[in-house]
Design an enzyme around this catalytic site. Structure first.
Site, PDB file in Angstrom:
ATOM      1  CG  ASP A  14     -10.738  36.026   0.813  1.00  0.00           C
ATOM      2  OD1 ASP A  14     -10.674  34.896   0.705  1.00  0.00           O
ATOM      3  OD2 ASP A  14     -11.990  36.531   0.045  1.00  0.00           O
ATOM      4  N   GLY A  40     -14.586  33.724   0.371  1.00  0.00           N
ATOM      5  CA  GLY A  40     -14.905  31.898  -0.757  1.00  0.00           C
ATOM      6  C   GLY A  40     -16.696  32.623  -1.063  1.00  0.00           C
ATOM      7  N   GLY A  42     -18.932  31.491  -2.136  1.00  0.00           N
ATOM      8  CA  GLY A  42     -20.459  30.674  -1.050  1.00  0.00           C
ATOM      9  C   GLY A  42     -20.852  31.582   0.266  1.00  0.00           C
ATOM     10  CG  ASN A 185     -17.949  38.212 -14.952  1.00  0.00           C
ATOM     11  OD1 ASN A 185     -17.150  37.164 -15.578  1.00  0.00           O
ATOM     12  ND2 ASN A 185     -17.116  37.917 -13.865  1.00  0.00           N
ATOM     13  CB  THR A 225     -22.295  41.651 -12.741  1.00  0.00           C
ATOM     14  OG1 THR A 225     -21.328  40.263 -12.937  1.00  0.00           O
ATOM     15  CG2 THR A 225     -23.955  41.068 -12.214  1.00  0.00           C
ATOM     16  CG  ASP A 257     -19.061  37.320  -4.053  1.00  0.00           C
ATOM     17  OD1 ASP A 257     -19.505  36.582  -4.861  1.00  0.00           O
ATOM     18  OD2 ASP A 257     -18.122  36.632  -3.799  1.00  0.00           O
ATOM     19  CB  ALA A 287     -19.907  45.719  -2.496  1.00  0.00           C
TER      20      ALA A 287
HETATM   21  O1  RIB Z   1     -15.687  36.892  -4.881  1.00  0.00           O
HETATM   22  C1  RIB Z   1     -14.377  37.234  -4.253  1.00  0.00           C
HETATM   23  C2  RIB Z   1     -13.793  35.537  -3.409  1.00  0.00           C
HETATM   24  O2  RIB Z   1     -13.885  35.117  -4.986  1.00  0.00           O
HETATM   25  C3  RIB Z   1     -13.206  35.766  -2.184  1.00  0.00           C
HETATM   26  O3  RIB Z   1     -13.223  36.452  -0.866  1.00  0.00           O
HETATM   27  C4  RIB Z   1     -12.130  34.866  -2.709  1.00  0.00           C
HETATM   28  O4  RIB Z   1     -12.297  34.083  -1.147  1.00  0.00           O
HETATM   29  C5  RIB Z   1     -12.728  33.950  -4.026  1.00  0.00           C
HETATM   30  O5  RIB Z   1     -13.428  32.443  -3.847  1.00  0.00           O
END
Ligand code: RIB
Length: 312
Positions: A14, A40, A42, A185, A225, A257, A287
């Protein structure tokens, strides 16, 4: 339910610019901060589940480049095993360009790169890892065919499958119905036909009813959410609201996430859905109070303390 949380995960690096307000189309503005970090959905969820105390195995793909090295080094810093993070020669590591405004809101553009090498063949090659899993988790950032193959293999092997359909993707209804839970969401919920007519500001209780009417038909269980309001959940046993505490959000990136990874960790250790969702809401609220994604996830003890305060 025992065994690790296996995450078939998107992995990005990112690049985040912090700005006062988002630029209009055609406008150039100056950022007041910048950060490069592992992202990401994941890998964020894998880190969140690990920080929440679960044994986690991340299946992901990086490119043969400096971003890939950076991603591996970050996963190792968190103590996550990287044996199932494969390197591909012909694509760059996935990248996300993120803008965070002073309001705490963000915009995110993802270029999939090496994530597109996480094909259904990889799922088949990881069949024994899936068979040994306590729970398998994935996200809408992967190829639709891959998500559908994960749903098929987990169903064949009788392993719990959790899907966070973020961003929304045209996954077959037959794959969604196996999800336990399907985590959405409110925009993603509308994309699968839940709350299509629900206006902005629809109450938690109304969302609980919408989730309840979709549990058992759209997916085995449903979690929605609702940002600062909290979350709702429904399964065959009942339906619940989980209000969030009032906090000041400085960066909402990756908070969903953090929620999903925490939820998976507590489901994998056998907590009921309602309890796992309440703990995940506390994790998400922590977070958003720190910048970034993986570095904003609070440790298990802090999350459990916040969840207990919420329940008091
Ligand atoms: O949910 C946030 C994420 O979405 C970020 O880290 C970005 O890489 C995208 O996957």
């Amino acid at each position: 339910m025992s065994g690790p949380v296996v995450v078939f995960g998107s992995l990005n690096v990112d690049s985040t610019s912090y700005v006062e307000a988002f630029p209009a189309p055609g406008e150039t503005i100056l950022a007041h901060g910048f950060q490069v970090a592992l992202g990401g959905k994941g890998s964020n969820q894998a880190v969140a589940a690990h920080v929440a105390g679960a044994e986690v195995e991340l299946v992901a793909r990086i490119g043969d480049d400096a971003s890939g090295e950076f991603a591996l080094a970050t996963l190792e810093r968190f103590g996550l095993p990287t044996g199932a993070v494969g390197r591909v020669a012909d694509a760059p590591t996935g990248v996300a360009q993120i803008t965070v405004a002073d309001s705490g809101e963000n915009t995110v553009i993802v270029t999939g790169g090496s994530n597109l090498a996480l094909t259904p063949d990889v799922v088949d090659a990881e069949r024994s890892r899936i068979a040994a899993a306590g729970l398998v988790l994935t996200q809408g950032e992967l190829l639709v065919d891959t998500i559908e193959r994960i749903a098929e293999v987990t169903a064949e092997l009788g392993v719990r499958f959790v899907l966070n359909l973020a961003p929304p993707a045209p996954v077959a209804a037959a794959a969604l119905v196996a999800c336990d839970p399907l985590v959405l969401n409110e925009h993603e919920a509308r994309a699968v036909g839940i709350g299509t007519d629900a206006a902005a500001g629809t109450s938690l209780d109304e969302w609980r009813e919408l989730a309840a009417s979709a549990a058992g038909t759209v997916a085995r269980s449903i979690v929605v959410t609702l940002g600062a309001a909290g979350a709702v959940a429904a399964d065959a046993e009942g339906s619940w609201t989980a209000p969030a505490p009032r906090v000041t959000a400085v960066d909402t990136t990756g908070a969903g996430d953090g929620f999903t990874g925490t939820l998976a960790a507590f489901l994998a250790e056998g907590r009921p859905l309602a309890e796992a969702v309440r703990i995940a809401v506390a994790a998400g609220a922590l977070a958003v109070q720190a910048r970034g994604t993986v570095d904003s996830y609070a440790p298990r003890e802090a999350v459990l303390r916040a969840a207990a305060e919420l329940a008091a």
